[in-house]
Motif scaffolding. Structure first.
Motif, mmCIF file in Angstrom:
data_model
loop_
_atom_site.group_PDB
_atom_site.id
_atom_site.type_symbol
_atom_site.label_atom_id
_atom_site.label_comp_id
_atom_site.label_asym_id
_atom_site.label_seq_id
_atom_site.Cartn_x
_atom_site.Cartn_y
_atom_site.Cartn_z
ATOM 1 N N GLN A 1 0.842 -1.151 -0.066
ATOM 2 C CA GLN A 1 -0.021 -0.032 -0.123
ATOM 3 C C GLN A 1 0.832 1.292 -0.086
ATOM 4 O OE1 GLN A 1 -3.187 0.028 -0.719
ATOM 5 N NE2 GLN A 1 -3.705 2.238 0.139
ATOM 6 N N PRO B 1 -0.908 1.952 -3.930
ATOM 7 C CA PRO B 1 -2.154 1.774 -3.161
ATOM 8 C C PRO B 1 -3.373 1.345 -3.797
ATOM 9 C CG PRO B 1 -1.554 4.170 -3.467
ATOM 10 C CD PRO B 1 -0.449 3.354 -4.308
ATOM 11 N N LYS B 2 -4.034 0.684 -3.137
ATOM 12 C CA LYS B 2 -5.437 0.358 -3.427
ATOM 13 C C LYS B 2 -6.716 1.486 -2.872
ATOM 14 C CE LYS B 2 -3.963 -3.656 -5.064
ATOM 15 N NZ LYS B 2 -2.582 -3.268 -5.110
ATOM 16 N N TYR C 1 -8.266 -0.171 0.450
ATOM 17 C CA TYR C 1 -7.289 -0.700 1.458
ATOM 18 C C TYR C 1 -7.934 -0.187 2.884
ATOM 19 C CZ TYR C 1 -3.500 -1.587 4.268
ATOM 20 O OH TYR C 1 -2.809 -2.397 5.361
ATOM 21 N N ASP C 2 -8.087 1.247 3.290
ATOM 22 C CA ASP C 2 -8.231 1.662 4.451
ATOM 23 C C ASP C 2 -9.767 1.007 4.750
ATOM 24 O OD1 ASP C 2 -5.948 3.035 4.780
ATOM 25 O OD2 ASP C 2 -6.853 4.805 4.072
ATOM 26 N N ILE D 1 -8.224 -6.476 -4.265
ATOM 27 C CA ILE D 1 -7.801 -6.649 -2.936
ATOM 28 C C ILE D 1 -9.063 -7.338 -2.272
ATOM 29 C CG2 ILE D 1 -9.208 -4.535 -2.751
ATOM 30 C CD1 ILE D 1 -7.380 -3.933 -0.514
#
Length: 308
Positions: free
Chosen positions: A239, A243-244, A247-248, A271
């Protein structure tokens, strides 16, 4: 163990194709990215190491004998056509007249190893066509002549050097996961992002080393929860550089959904969650609603080896 560097494509004695009465097919699974991707030092040389995450989604190659077919009987896909040429050169064979066709369940350009799966499915078809035993050394050598690749041709997990096409450590076939995942929009140009990855790896060597040590130890003790934990660490490191967007949110809700870990396609758009136990229908409903709220349609699939 024979390495890609030790495997040559010098021709073997000529082999004549059997004349099948029906279509001959080859099938290869793709991946949901990787449980680990990062810097690995092997035999004194640095490389990019992968623990690919195979998925129950497939690429199919078919060869149908047809005496009326004109021209060279090669697949339409350039990499699969290259695989046919290399295979035929190695074994000293000539394809009989016929036609190729293909089908895939894998998204392209998102980290599901679609092109490698196409190549391997084509090679499986050729081994069947000529009645030859499956030879992973030849497969690695063919892949080495075409592209950096995942280890989808193996029937077990492995720590694999994608740039050198070498198995560093076999990891067995006793671990698998139920997954819920999404594919974010867009595609990743792996060649273009490689310099960014290499610089990131140079800066974060020690965290990657600890992550890999933890993953290898978990595989050795047949501990899927430990593998999932290490996969989450590898996803977090990824990440930082590729980054995706989800993700968070995905990481933030992991405990709520009872997931054992988070995985990503490190140079792709996939993901999702890892579950060591089968999901109940209510939990599947909740996961579907969660990802829909993020703007994605989720999918459920069996990943890895072991029993579904």
């Amino acid at each position: 163990m024979t390495t890609a560097a030790q495997t040559s494509l010098a021709p073997d004695p000529p082999v004549h194709a059997r004349t099948p009465l029906t279509t001959v097919s080859g099938v290869c699974n793709g991946t949901l990215g990787e449980l680990f991707q990062g810097p690995v030092r092997h035999r004194g040389q640095p490389g990019i190491g992968l623990v690919s995450f195979p998925v129950d989604r497939y690429a199919f190659a078919h060869f149908s004998p047809d005496g009326s077919a004109a021209g060279d009987p090669l697949p339409d896909q350039a990499k699969s056509a290259a695989a046919v040429r290399l295979f035929c050169e190695h074994y000293g064979v000539v394809l009989p007249p016929g036609r190729w066709s293909r089908h895939t369940e894998l998204d392209v350009g998102v980290g599901m190893a679609s092109s490698t799966a196409d190549i391997v499915a084509t090679l499986r078809c050729l081994f069947a066509l000529f009645g030859l035993p499956w030879d992973t050394g030849v497969v690695r050598a063919v892949l080495h002549g075409i592209e950096r690749a995942d280890s989808v041709f193996l029937d077990e997990f492995a720590l694999y050097l994608s740039d050198r096409h070498e198995v560093v450590a076999p990891l067995g076939d006793g671990i698998g996961f139920h997954t819920c995942y999404v594919v974010e929009p867009g595609a990743v140009d792996t060649t273009a992002v490689t310099p960014l990855l290499l610089e990131h790896y140079r800066r974060r060597v020690e965290p990657y080393r600890r992550c890999l040590d933890g993953m290898l130890a978990a595989f050795r003790r047949d501990d899927p929860v430990g593998v999932a934990r290490a996969a989450s660490t590898s996803a977090a490191l990824s990440q930082e550089v590729l980054p995706k967007a989800s993700y968070d949110a995905v990481m933030g809700h992991r405990r709520e959904f009872g997931a054992d870990g988070v995985f990503v396609a490190h140079t792709g758009r996939v993901i999702g969650y890892l579950f060591a136990r089968r999901l109940g229908r209510r939990r599947m409903d909740e996961l579907s609603a969660f990802f829909h709220g993020l703007g994605h349609q989720c999918s459920f699939a069996w990943g890895g080896h072991g029993r579904a």
